[in-house]
Enzyme design. Structure first.
Site, PDB file in Angstrom:
ATOM      1  N   HIS A  99     -36.910 -17.375  -0.594  1.00  0.00           N
ATOM      2  CA  HIS A  99     -37.708 -18.272  -1.583  1.00  0.00           C
ATOM      3  C   HIS A  99     -36.961 -19.057  -2.384  1.00  0.00           C
ATOM      4  CE1 HIS A  99     -37.438 -14.126  -3.220  1.00  0.00           C
ATOM      5  NE2 HIS A  99     -37.659 -14.528  -4.366  1.00  0.00           N
ATOM      6  N   HIS A 101     -37.081 -20.617  -6.426  1.00  0.00           N
ATOM      7  CA  HIS A 101     -37.678 -20.532  -7.696  1.00  0.00           C
ATOM      8  C   HIS A 101     -37.646 -21.932  -8.443  1.00  0.00           C
ATOM      9  CE1 HIS A 101     -38.025 -15.986  -8.341  1.00  0.00           C
ATOM     10  NE2 HIS A 101     -37.044 -16.310  -7.387  1.00  0.00           N
TER      11      HIS A 101
END
Length: 137
Positions: A99, A101
């Site tokens: 992932h 951010h």
């Protein structure tokens, strides 16, 4: 993966606040935001980290990161944005589904995501380059 919270979010079995989505990626608000609008972008397929994601999948994530960043700029009018990937526990990864951010930033917000390392000795940089050159593909 049934034990991966991000896979559960992608599948719609766990709640999330979806910001953007396409056939390859999903962007949703972080439930522990560093700043208002803190968004995570994930590939729909489970991949553990930067070392496991394919170049093609990473490209899809990067494209969504840009789209989400533009959306956050319009919504929050930040002074800047941090784009950050933590790969591996030693780097601060705590959900082991790749992932990225996106953290909208404001001058004086007090959030510390930077470091103040001393300038490297040229010999140290040369040693690092030699190690990299040995494995370059």
């Amino acid at each position: 993966m049934s034990d991966c919270v991000f896979c559960e979010i992608v599948a719609g079995r766990a709640p999330s606040r979806r910001v953007l989505a396409d056939e390859h990626t999903l962007a949703f608000l972080n439930i522990r935001p560093a700043a208002p609008g803190h968004t995570l972008v994930v590939p729909r397929r489970h991949v553990r980290d930067m070392w496991d994601i394919s170049e093609v999948e990473h490209g899809h994530v990067a494209s969504m990161v840009r789209r989400a960043a533009l959306l956050l700029r319009q919504a929050f009018e930040p002074d800047g944005v941090n784009v950050r990937v933590n790969s591996g526990a030693a780097a601060g990864q705590d959900v082991f589904h790749f992932h990225t951010h996106l953290i909208p930033r404001r001058h004086g917000d007090g959030l510390q995501l930077t470091w103040a390392s001393p300038r490297a000795d040229p010999a140290e940089l040369e040693r690092a380059m030699l190690r990299i050159a040995e494995v370059r593909v």
